[in-house]
Write a protein that holds these residues in place. Structure first.
Motif, PDB file in Angstrom:
ATOM      1  N   ILE A  34       0.863  -1.176   0.000  1.00 23.01           N
ATOM      2  CA  ILE A  34       0.000   0.000   0.000  1.00 23.01           C
ATOM      3  C   ILE A  34       0.900   1.227   0.000  1.00 23.01           C
ATOM      4  N   ARG A  35       0.687   2.094  -0.976  1.00 18.95           N
ATOM      5  CA  ARG A  35       1.447   3.341  -1.070  1.00 18.95           C
ATOM      6  C   ARG A  35       0.721   4.413  -0.272  1.00 18.95           C
ATOM      7  N   ILE A  36       1.466   5.157   0.540  1.00 17.48           N
ATOM      8  CA  ILE A  36       0.879   6.206   1.369  1.00 17.48           C
ATOM      9  C   ILE A  36       1.628   7.501   1.130  1.00 17.48           C
ATOM     10  N   LEU A  37       0.886   8.561   0.829  1.00 19.03           N
ATOM     11  CA  LEU A  37       1.462   9.899   0.715  1.00 19.03           C
ATOM     12  C   LEU A  37       1.192  10.621   2.023  1.00 19.03           C
ATOM     13  N   LEU A  38       2.244  11.200   2.597  1.00 16.86           N
ATOM     14  CA  LEU A  38       2.137  11.891   3.879  1.00 16.86           C
ATOM     15  C   LEU A  38       2.438  13.372   3.720  1.00 16.86           C
ATOM     16  N   PRO A  39       1.786  14.227   4.528  1.00 21.23           N
ATOM     17  CA  PRO A  39       2.117  15.646   4.480  1.00 21.23           C
ATOM     18  C   PRO A  39       3.490  15.904   5.110  1.00 21.23           C
ATOM     19  N   ALA A  40       4.067  17.029   4.770  1.00 24.96           N
ATOM     20  CA  ALA A  40       5.431  17.362   5.203  1.00 24.96           C
ATOM     21  C   ALA A  40       5.593  17.320   6.713  1.00 24.96           C
ATOM     22  N   HIS A  41       4.633  17.826   7.468  1.00 21.95           N
ATOM     23  CA  HIS A  41       4.815  17.862   8.927  1.00 21.95           C
ATOM     24  C   HIS A  41       4.868  16.462   9.537  1.00 21.95           C
ATOM     25  N   LEU A  96       8.192  14.770  11.408  1.00 16.38           N
ATOM     26  CA  LEU A  96       8.059  14.161  12.731  1.00 16.38           C
ATOM     27  C   LEU A  96       8.622  12.744  12.758  1.00 16.38           C
ATOM     28  N   ALA A  97       8.338  11.968  11.721  1.00 14.27           N
ATOM     29  CA  ALA A  97       8.775  10.571  11.667  1.00 14.27           C
ATOM     30  C   ALA A  97      10.136  10.397  11.000  1.00 14.27           C
ATOM     31  N   LYS A  98      10.757  11.523  10.603  1.00 17.46           N
ATOM     32  CA  LYS A  98      12.071  11.492   9.948  1.00 17.46           C
ATOM     33  C   LYS A  98      12.041  10.638   8.669  1.00 17.46           C
ATOM     34  N   ILE A  99      11.032  10.921   7.838  1.00 12.43           N
ATOM     35  CA  ILE A  99      10.851  10.227   6.571  1.00 12.43           C
ATOM     36  C   ILE A  99      11.219  11.198   5.456  1.00 12.43           C
ATOM     37  N   PRO A 100      12.296  10.956   4.714  1.00 14.22           N
ATOM     38  CA  PRO A 100      12.687  11.899   3.663  1.00 14.22           C
ATOM     39  C   PRO A 100      11.820  11.814   2.402  1.00 14.22           C
ATOM     40  N   GLU A 101      11.211  10.688   2.146  1.00 14.77           N
ATOM     41  CA  GLU A 101      10.432  10.506   0.924  1.00 14.77           C
ATOM     42  C   GLU A 101       9.019  11.058   1.096  1.00 14.77           C
ATOM     43  N   HIS A 102       8.392  11.410  -0.028  1.00  9.36           N
ATOM     44  CA  HIS A 102       6.990  11.857  -0.009  1.00  9.36           C
ATOM     45  C   HIS A 102       6.043  10.676   0.140  1.00  9.36           C
ATOM     46  N   GLU A 103       6.509   9.497  -0.222  1.00 11.42           N
ATOM     47  CA  GLU A 103       5.659   8.313  -0.231  1.00 11.42           C
ATOM     48  C   GLU A 103       6.340   7.189   0.533  1.00 11.42           C
ATOM     49  N   VAL A 104       5.548   6.484   1.336  1.00 12.13           N
ATOM     50  CA  VAL A 104       6.041   5.299   2.033  1.00 12.13           C
ATOM     51  C   VAL A 104       5.146   4.127   1.624  1.00 12.13           C
ATOM     52  N   THR A 105       5.593   2.926   1.911  1.00 16.22           N
ATOM     53  CA  THR A 105       4.769   1.754   1.630  1.00 16.22           C
ATOM     54  C   THR A 105       4.643   0.914   2.897  1.00 16.22           C
ATOM     55  N   VAL A 106       3.511   0.262   3.014  1.00 19.95           N
ATOM     56  CA  VAL A 106       3.281  -0.679   4.110  1.00 19.95           C
ATOM     57  C   VAL A 106       2.604  -1.906   3.534  1.00 19.95           C
ATOM     58  N   LEU A 128      -3.543   2.245   8.625  1.00 13.21           N
ATOM     59  CA  LEU A 128      -3.071   3.129   9.687  1.00 13.21           C
ATOM     60  C   LEU A 128      -2.353   2.348  10.786  1.00 13.21           C
ATOM     61  N   ASP A 129      -2.836   1.143  11.110  1.00  9.55           N
ATOM     62  CA  ASP A 129      -2.126   0.284  12.068  1.00  9.55           C
ATOM     63  C   ASP A 129      -0.711  -0.015  11.575  1.00  9.55           C
ATOM     64  N   ALA A 130      -0.591  -0.380  10.302  1.00 10.63           N
ATOM     65  CA  ALA A 130       0.720  -0.712   9.728  1.00 10.63           C
ATOM     66  C   ALA A 130       1.623   0.516   9.679  1.00 10.63           C
ATOM     67  N   LEU A 131       1.056   1.676   9.346  1.00 13.82           N
ATOM     68  CA  LEU A 131       1.839   2.910   9.304  1.00 13.82           C
ATOM     69  C   LEU A 131       2.385   3.259  10.686  1.00 13.82           C
ATOM     70  N   LYS A 189      -1.627   0.660  -7.342  1.00 15.99           N
ATOM     71  CA  LYS A 189      -1.715   1.533  -8.516  1.00 15.99           C
ATOM     72  C   LYS A 189      -1.919   2.990  -8.101  1.00 15.99           C
ATOM     73  N   GLU A 190      -2.725   3.206  -7.082  1.00 17.98           N
ATOM     74  CA  GLU A 190      -3.019   4.547  -6.564  1.00 17.98           C
ATOM     75  C   GLU A 190      -2.605   4.621  -5.093  1.00 17.98           C
ATOM     76  N   PRO A 191      -2.190   5.817  -4.619  1.00 20.22           N
ATOM     77  CA  PRO A 191      -1.808   5.948  -3.210  1.00 20.22           C
ATOM     78  C   PRO A 191      -2.996   6.247  -2.315  1.00 20.22           C
ATOM     79  N   TYR A 192      -2.827   5.955  -1.051  1.00 24.86           N
ATOM     80  CA  TYR A 192      -3.711   6.385   0.026  1.00 24.86           C
ATOM     81  C   TYR A 192      -3.089   7.669   0.540  1.00 24.86           C
ATOM     82  N   MET A 193      -3.836   8.751   0.535  1.00 21.18           N
ATOM     83  CA  MET A 193      -3.264  10.058   0.883  1.00 21.18           C
ATOM     84  C   MET A 193      -3.773  10.541   2.234  1.00 21.18           C
ATOM     85  N   ILE A 194      -2.847  10.964   3.069  1.00 22.48           N
ATOM     86  CA  ILE A 194      -3.164  11.577   4.351  1.00 22.48           C
ATOM     87  C   ILE A 194      -2.778  13.039   4.216  1.00 22.48           C
ATOM     88  N   ILE A 195      -3.750  13.913   4.435  1.00 20.24           N
ATOM     89  CA  ILE A 195      -3.533  15.340   4.191  1.00 20.24           C
ATOM     90  C   ILE A 195      -3.971  16.129   5.419  1.00 20.24           C
TER      91      ILE A 195
END
Length: 99
Positions: A2-9, A13-23, A35-38, A87-93
């Motif tokens: 699962i592709r997840i797009l996270l906002p900058a803040h 906080l989580a020290k993630i340099p990429e715009h997208e993470v996967t779980v 969200l549990d996996a994230l 194919k598509e990301p799950y976006m948290i905004i």
């Protein structure tokens, strides 16, 4: 995956340099499982996206997938197939408020 797009803040906080993470989740992906996996992968995010105790989503965080606002959808409803197959990301905004 699962592709997840996270906002900058949240990335900061989580020290993630990429715009997208996967779980990875077992079974049919739902918002709760994603969200549990994230939070398991990035413990610094616990309590930021959802309340620590109730696990309810925070009011000023929005959730989108496939151009649909999922913020008020039940947490245990399956995510769209495009998200489930990566194919598509799950976006948290972070929502904006004020005037």
């Amino acid at each position: 995956m699962i592709r997840i797009l996270l906002p900058a803040h949240l990335r900061t906080l989580a020290k993630i340099p990429e715009h997208e993470v996967t779980v990875e989740v077992d079974g049919i992906p739902t918002q709760r499982l994603v969200l549990d996996a994230l939070e398991a992968r990035y413990p610094a995010l616990r309590g930021t996206v959802r309340d620590h105790d109730t696990k309810k989503r925070r009011a000023f965080i929005r959730f989108f997938a496939c151009e649909q606002d999922l913020s008020n959808e039940p947490l245990d409803d399956p995510l769209p197939e495009e998200v489930a197959v990566g194919k598509e990301p799950y976006m948290i905004i972070g929502a904006m408020a004020g005037g």
